[in-house]
Write a protein that holds these residues in place. Structure first.
Motif, short mmCIF file in Angstrom:
data_model
loop_
_atom_site.label_atom_id
_atom_site.label_comp_id
_atom_site.label_asym_id
_atom_site.label_seq_id
_atom_site.Cartn_x
_atom_site.Cartn_y
_atom_site.Cartn_z
N LYS A 1 19.66 27.60 53.20
CA LYS A 1 20.40 28.62 53.94
C LYS A 1 21.47 29.28 53.06
O LYS A 1 22.04 28.65 52.18
N ILE A 2 21.75 30.54 53.37
CA ILE A 2 22.86 31.28 52.75
C ILE A 2 24.13 31.04 53.56
O ILE A 2 24.12 31.10 54.80
N GLU A 3 25.23 30.77 52.88
CA GLU A 3 26.54 30.69 53.51
C GLU A 3 27.47 31.67 52.82
O GLU A 3 27.29 32.00 51.65
N TYR A 4 28.47 32.15 53.56
CA TYR A 4 29.45 33.10 53.03
C TYR A 4 30.82 32.43 53.00
O TYR A 4 31.28 31.88 54.00
N GLU A 5 31.45 32.48 51.83
CA GLU A 5 32.71 31.78 51.64
C GLU A 5 33.73 32.68 50.93
O GLU A 5 33.40 33.79 50.49
N VAL A 6 34.97 32.18 50.83
CA VAL A 6 36.07 32.94 50.23
C VAL A 6 36.81 32.04 49.26
O VAL A 6 36.96 30.84 49.50
N ILE A 7 37.28 32.62 48.15
CA ILE A 7 38.11 31.91 47.20
C ILE A 7 39.41 32.68 46.98
O ILE A 7 39.40 33.92 46.90
N GLU A 8 40.51 31.96 46.92
CA GLU A 8 41.81 32.56 46.59
C GLU A 8 41.93 32.65 45.07
O GLU A 8 41.72 31.67 44.37
N SER A 9 42.26 33.84 44.56
CA SER A 9 42.36 34.03 43.12
C SER A 9 43.79 34.36 42.71
O SER A 9 44.34 35.37 43.14
N LYS A 10 44.35 33.52 41.86
CA LYS A 10 45.65 33.81 41.28
C LYS A 10 45.52 34.85 40.17
O LYS A 10 46.43 35.66 39.96
N VAL A 11 44.42 34.81 39.46
CA VAL A 11 44.20 35.77 38.37
C VAL A 11 44.13 37.19 38.90
O VAL A 11 44.75 38.11 38.35
N LEU A 12 43.39 37.39 39.98
CA LEU A 12 43.22 38.72 40.56
C LEU A 12 44.27 39.02 41.63
O LEU A 12 44.35 40.15 42.12
#
Length: 267
Positions: A31-42
């Motif tokens: 299955k495909i899942e959709y997630e999020v990451i917090e970026s300090k660089v961006l």
């Protein structure tokens, strides 16, 4: 007679299912899942899609090879799952025994910005290697070592995947570049670019995969030979010439690769 036997078989099957008090159970699928990451660089959040194979949730100690699959310009992390049908294709290939079960992840290098390289206001390459790759391989059960890690991409993503492996041949075993933006196929850039598109254009020129090969020293070329390189492009693709230039540069310095030209354009 044959038709009657089929009808009887279907009736018996339905009766059996009904007697068990349950419907037909589909075999497990990835299955495909959709997630999020917090970026300090961006200094922002970034989305990503991730395909987890059918045994991921049941075989809790198992580790999996990983494919980083990069999207093209003006696309997002949802492009490969929706228009590319990654889930269906991966499930079919795995069920057919043609490939191993693997994790497939697509980061989002689009939306307000586009590009896989560092540029003013958008240090995406730093983000990928300093934050995204460690995040994915820390959160998910990814097998360790370059032999278990591959990268591929379409168009802008094809150029990004090629350059990422050129700069980090110790990380990737294989690269598959599809209709890849190996360099900008015109001189000086098209007229009327907005600032962000101009920065993207300049970043592609500065990170030309063709120039990388042409300027590489002997030690670097030797490291590139430890990667499996694949290039795939349409015969009517506006990027065909730069893909041919890349293939010629690789052949000139003796780096093996596979090259396929197919019927079609930049699709």
């Amino acid at each position: 007679m044959v038709t009657q036997k089929i009808v009887v078989a279907v009736v018996l099957l339905l009766a059996s299912l009904n007697s068990q008090g349950q419907g037909f159970i589909m075999p497990p699928q990835g299955k495909i899942e959709y997630e999020v990451i917090e970026s300090k660089v961006l200094n922002t959040t970034r989305n990503y899609s991730i395909y987890l194979p059918k045994s991921y949730k049941t075989e809790e100690s198992r580790q999996y090879p990983i494919l980083y699959l990069l999207h093209g310009m003006n696309d997002t992390h949802k492009g490969w799952p929706t228009r590319g049908h990654v889930e269906d294709v991966a499930n079919q290939l795995i069920d057919g025994g043609e490939v191993r079960e693997m994790i497939i992840v697509t980061p989002d290098a689009g939306t307000d910005w586009n590009g896989y390289f560092d540029m003013e206001g958008w240090s995406y390459e730093r983000f990928f290697f300093e934050e995204f790759l460690p995040h994915i391989e820390g959160k998910y059960r990814v097998s360790r070592g370059k032999e278990e890690r591959a990268i591929a991409g379409l168009s802008m993503g094809g150029g990004g995947s090629t350059v990422y492996a050129q700069k980090h041949p110790e990380l990737f075993s294989s690269v598959y570049a599809m209709s890849a933006l190996m360099n900008i196929p015109f001189v000086g850039g098209p007229p009327g670019l907005d600032k962000k598109l101009d920065l993207l254009t300049q970043s592609v020129i500065a990170n030309s995969s063709i120039a990388f090969v042409e300027k590489a020293d002997a030690a670097t070329l030797e490291k590139l030979k430890a990667v499996n390189w694949f290039v795939d492009c349409g015969d009517d693709d506006f990027l065909l010439d730069v893909n041919i230039d890349y293939v010629r540069a690789m052949k000139k310095v003796g780096i093996p690769l596979q090259f396929r030209i197919r019927d079609g354009g930049h699709t």
